[in-house]
Each structure stands twice: as structure tokens, then as C-alpha cells.
Design an enzyme around this catalytic site. Structure first.
Site, short mmCIF file in Angstrom:
data_model
loop_
_atom_site.label_atom_id
_atom_site.label_comp_id
_atom_site.label_asym_id
_atom_site.label_seq_id
_atom_site.Cartn_x
_atom_site.Cartn_y
_atom_site.Cartn_z
N SER A 55 -10.17 -3.09 7.49
CA SER A 55 -10.56 -4.36 6.89
C SER A 55 -9.86 -5.49 7.66
O SER A 55 -8.74 -5.31 8.12
CB SER A 55 -10.13 -4.45 5.42
OG SER A 55 -11.03 -3.76 4.59
N GLU A 62 -13.95 -23.35 11.92
CA GLU A 62 -15.28 -23.56 11.35
C GLU A 62 -15.57 -22.63 10.17
O GLU A 62 -16.68 -22.58 9.67
CB GLU A 62 -16.34 -23.35 12.43
CG GLU A 62 -16.18 -24.28 13.62
CD GLU A 62 -15.13 -23.82 14.65
OE1 GLU A 62 -14.91 -24.55 15.63
OE2 GLU A 62 -14.55 -22.73 14.46
N SER A 63 -14.60 -21.83 9.71
CA SER A 63 -14.65 -20.98 8.51
C SER A 63 -14.07 -19.60 8.82
O SER A 63 -12.90 -19.48 9.13
CB SER A 63 -16.04 -20.87 7.89
OG SER A 63 -15.91 -20.31 6.59
N HIS A 68 -15.39 -4.99 6.89
CA HIS A 68 -14.84 -3.71 6.41
C HIS A 68 -15.70 -2.61 6.99
O HIS A 68 -16.93 -2.72 7.04
CB HIS A 68 -14.81 -3.60 4.89
CG HIS A 68 -14.11 -2.36 4.44
ND1 HIS A 68 -12.74 -2.24 4.48
CD2 HIS A 68 -14.58 -1.17 4.01
CE1 HIS A 68 -12.40 -1.03 4.06
NE2 HIS A 68 -13.50 -0.36 3.77
N CYS A 83 -19.26 -23.39 9.65
CA CYS A 83 -19.55 -24.75 9.17
C CYS A 83 -19.93 -25.63 10.35
O CYS A 83 -19.41 -25.46 11.46
CB CYS A 83 -18.33 -25.34 8.46
SG CYS A 83 -17.77 -24.37 7.04
N HIS A 203 16.15 13.89 11.01
CA HIS A 203 16.56 14.89 12.00
C HIS A 203 18.01 15.32 11.84
O HIS A 203 18.34 16.50 12.01
CB HIS A 203 16.29 14.37 13.41
CG HIS A 203 14.83 14.19 13.69
ND1 HIS A 203 14.28 13.02 14.16
CD2 HIS A 203 13.79 15.05 13.54
CE1 HIS A 203 12.98 13.17 14.29
NE2 HIS A 203 12.66 14.39 13.94
N ASP A 227 8.11 16.34 17.88
CA ASP A 227 8.67 15.07 18.37
C ASP A 227 9.99 15.28 19.10
O ASP A 227 10.42 14.43 19.87
CB ASP A 227 8.86 14.08 17.23
CG ASP A 227 9.70 14.63 16.09
OD1 ASP A 227 10.87 14.99 16.32
OD2 ASP A 227 9.19 14.69 14.95
N ASP A 278 1.50 29.11 18.12
CA ASP A 278 1.45 29.11 16.66
C ASP A 278 2.76 29.65 16.10
O ASP A 278 3.14 30.79 16.37
CB ASP A 278 0.27 29.98 16.22
CG ASP A 278 0.08 30.00 14.71
OD1 ASP A 278 0.91 29.43 14.00
OD2 ASP A 278 -0.91 30.61 14.27
N GLY A 279 3.46 28.83 15.32
CA GLY A 279 4.75 29.24 14.76
C GLY A 279 4.63 30.43 13.82
O GLY A 279 5.53 31.27 13.75
N THR A 299 4.75 19.30 9.08
CA THR A 299 4.12 18.16 8.46
C THR A 299 3.82 18.50 7.00
O THR A 299 4.22 19.55 6.50
CB THR A 299 2.82 17.80 9.19
OG1 THR A 299 1.91 18.90 9.08
CG2 THR A 299 3.09 17.52 10.65
#
Length: 426
Positions: A55, A62-63, A68, A83, A203, A227, A278-279, A299
Site C-alpha cells: 500500500s 496537484e493532489s 494497493h 487538480c 545468538h 546467518d 537437510d538437518g 525458523t
């Protein structure tokens, strides 16, 4: 001219979703549409909403131009209000149609302020003049662009100067924003993961609590933590013999090396065995009792981290811990995500035992509600407070110049508010 203003109500269809979800692109396009039409920009404000939608408004002499977007539908709703006769809003219409790669658009023009129905009023214009804007002879130009992480109840907004990194990996959308209050900020699928200004809280607390309470830690495994901040803190403990980190998404590593180098400083450290994989798979294949400390730096329980919140995964973590092994995880906010918070501790206690699982808290401004929790689960005699060596902790914090963790914070973090105790004990 028979009216004071022209108001064009616009709808764009089948636009490029990526364009409609890029707040910087939207800002540049809306401002470009204003300039192309001959308008003079005074200020602009734009918000990006997580996970999608933008948004914003460009205020012109002029306005205004307002927008969105619904990227998930490829749809944008735009108001072009001008305007006078110096600005042609239809030029803005065509400009934005091309900028958003719209397949087609529709618009209707309304005349605003029919002069036949109006009469001028007498008033002292000097009483209304904005002295700040007229002293310099030109309007003051301001710019506001915002990232907003929100759900249906709360939101966090941060003003930023634009994106530094934006890649869709095989697992998630990886972005880095240059925020004005918290420095560079990593987001995954629109959720704040870490920022330069407050990362040390998370951390330091996830890393030093387990290592400084294990009787003799030698081997540490980090699951996630792309990270690099947890690895950086763990490697401050020079007596460790092995530190393994398993991160599933190489794009996270790349983004942080490029744009959060202070956090990612340990990712090229020769003492770190960094594995992009892959952990869950790594834990399942690891030998029994192979690690003294396991840190699950995940996460939220969505996307690639969803499997890290399952009982089967934590049974495997328990198996690969040494007899006095300690597991620490981030365990969500007891205020924001209380359902998951409760379930996490039920799972841990079902595996480790009722008196072997402890909760501790830290305060991170850019995480939902600011209150964040960590879990401490022990396989053997290790305990977060009993036998805790205050002097050792104090010396370590002072020697390494830590910003948050110290011996007092360590002890105080396990002092839980009553509502948190009640949630865990339910």
C-alpha cells in the site's frame, strides 16, 4: 475547466506478481508515473505487508496517487487524483500499466468539485500558510518506505531504504532490507529472522547457555543458523574440538555473507564444518552419542523448518547426544505463538523427562512481542543453574566483549513469569 480536479479510478489485471510485491519497484513506479504526468512530488509513503501486498501514496502539489496491490491475484487498485490542468492523469495510467506488466486495465474518470456548484470564500491565506515549506520557496520532499510483518492480530513495521538481496531459493524467499533503525535485516518468506542491531541477543543466548553449563563440551552441532551468528558465538569457545553446522538453504548463507558480514563472519572459519544439506537427514544418519551439544537454530514451524518441530526429529536428537548432552532450541514466543510454545515443551518433556527440560527468556525488539524463549533439555546430569560457574561465565563474557549475555543474565533468564510457568506445566 469545469471542475477543480480529475479523479481516475483504476484497476490493473493479470500483472506480474513479483512487481506487485516489490515495495521498492512500486514506489519507483508510482513516483515515476507522477513525474511523467508533469506532477510535483511532495512526499511518499509505502508499506510492504508480509507475506504479500503493498500500500502506498505519492502526495503531489496537484493532489495524490494511491495504490494497493494483491500480488496473489495479479491485481492492483490505483487512484489518480489531480487538480488543475497542468497534470494529465492518463499519462500516469499508461505508465503504471507498463510498469506492472498488466495484461489489461480498466479506468473510470470522475470530475471532482464542479465549479458550477461552488462559490469562493474569503479568508486570510497568511493564517494557513505552512511557513516551513514556503521559507525555501519549494515544498519539503519526504520519503517513507516500510516493511511490515503482520498476522491477523499484530504487526511490526520498519522504515527502510530498499532491498539489498531478493532471491527465491528452492525452499523460501530470501530477502535483505537496509532498515533505518536496525541496520540490514534478513527476512525469510516475509518473516524477520535477524537484524544487525539486535542479533547478538538471540545468538549469544542460544549459544553460550548450553556450552557454559555442559561439564566438558567438545563436539557441537548446529542445525540451521544460516546467518552464521550462532556459529560465530560457538567458536568463541576455543576448547571445542568439533563444530558442525548443517543449513539447508545456501541462498541464506550467500545473502548473509554479502550483506550481514558481521553476523556471517564465522561461516568461512576453518574450524567450522559447514554442510549445506537437510538437518533432519544429517541427524538421522549421525552415530549414537556423537555430540555433546545440539543447537536447533530454526525458523518458525513453517516451510523448510516444519520438520524440525516433530517428535520424531527430537527423538533422533536425543539419540545422538552424549550421556551428559544438552539440546537447546529456539522455542517461539509464549505471547505470540503460545500454541506452538506449549506443544514444544510437551514434546521435549516426553522425550527427555519432566525435570530435564527448562525454559529461558530473552528480549529481542524485532521479534513478535519482543519476548522470546529458548528451551534447555539435558540427557544426563547437566543443569542450567545447579553447579553453574558464575566466575567462568563472567570471565568469558568480559573477555569476548559480549553485548547481552553475562553471568547475571544467564541466571535471570530462567526466572519465568507466572503465566509462562503455567503454560509449560499445563
Amino acid at each position: 475547466m469545469a471542475s477543480l480536479g480529475r479523479h481516475i479510478i483504476v484497476e490493473y489485471y493479470d500483472c506480474a506478481p513479483e512487481a506487485l510485491n516489490d515495495v521498492t519497484h512500486i514506489e519507483k513506479s508510482m513516483e515515476g508515473a507522477a513525474v511523467e504526468a508533469g506532477a510535483t512530488i511532495i512526499n511518499s509513503t509505502f508499506h510492504h505487508f508480509s507475506p504479500y501486498g503493498v500500500s502506498g501514496v505519492v502526495v503531489i502539489e496537484e493532489s495524490h496517487l494511491a495504490i494497493h496491490t494483491w500480488p496473489e491475484y495479479g491485481y492492483a487498485s490505483v487512484d489518480l487524483f489531480t487538480c488543475g490542468e497542468s497534470v494529465d492523469p492518463w499519462v500516469s495510467y499508461q505508465y503504471l500499466k507498463e510498469a506492472f506488466k498488466a495484461a489489461h486495465g480498466s479506468a473510470v474518470e470522475l470530475k471532482r468539485g464542479e465549479l458550477a456548484l461552488l462559490s469562493k470564500k474569503d479568508f486570510d491565506i497568511h493564517q494557513l500558510r505552512d511557513e516551513k515549506s514556503t521559507d525555501a520557496g519549494e515544498p519539503i520532499r519526504t520519503r517513507d518506505v516500510w516493511f511490515t510483518e503482520r498476522d491477523d492480530k499484530i504487526a511490526l513495521s520498519m522504515k527502510h531504504n530498499g532491498k539489498l538481496y531478493d532471491q527465491q531459493s528452492a525452499f523460501q524467499r530470501v530477502e535483505v532490507y537496509e532498515t533505518q533503525a536496525y541496520g540490514n535485516m534478513l527476512t525469510l518468506d516475509g518473516m524477520v529472522m535477524t537484524t544487525e542491531k539486535d542479533e547478538y541477543v538471540y545468538h549469544e543466548m542460544i549459544a553460550h547457555v548450553p556450552v557454559l553449563t555442559h561439564p566438558n563440551p567438545k563436539r557441537v552441532l548446529i542445525i540451521g543458523g544460516g546467518d552464521g551468528g550462532t556459529a560465530r558465538e560457538i567458536l568463541r569457545h576455543t576448547d571445542l574440538e568439533e563444530v558442525v553446522m548443517v543449513e539447508i538453504d545456501e541462498k541464506v548463507i550467500e545473502a548473509c555473507k554479502l550483506h550481514l558480514p558481521n553476523i556471517a563472519s564465522a561461516l568461512d572459519d576453518p574450524r567450522l564444518d559447514l554442510i549445506v544439506d537437510d538437518g533432519i537427514k544429517y541427524v538421522n544418519e549421525a552415530p549414537d552419542g556423537s555430540f555433546d551439544v545440539v543447537i536447533v537454530d530454526s525458523t518458525d514451524p513453517v516451510g523448510p523448518a516444519e520438520g524440525l518441530f516433530s517428535i520424531d526429529f527430537y527423538k533422533e536428537v536425543y539419540r545422538i547426544l552424549s550421556p551428559n548432552g544438552v539440546m537447546v532450541t529456539q522455542s517461539e514466543s509464549p505471547r505470540f505463538n503460545n500454541k506452538v510454545f506449549k506443544e514444544v515443551y510437551q514434546v521435549y518433556r516426553s522425550i527427555f523427562g519432566l525435570d530435564k527440560v527448562h525454559c529461558y527468556l530473552a528480549y529481542i525488539p524485532t521479534y513478535p512481542t519482543g519476548m522470546w524463549s529458548f528451551s534447555y533439555s539435558t540427557k544426563g546430569a547437566s543443569h542450567p543453574l545447579k553447579g553453574f560457574d558464575l566466575n567462568k561465565s563472567k570471565e568469558f563474557a568480559e573477555k569476548n566483549g559480549l553485548n547481552y549475555y553475562n553471568e547475571d543474565v544467564h541466571s535471570a533468564a530462567f526466572a519465568l513469569p507466572n503465566f509462562v510457568k503455567q503454560m509449560i506445566d499445563q
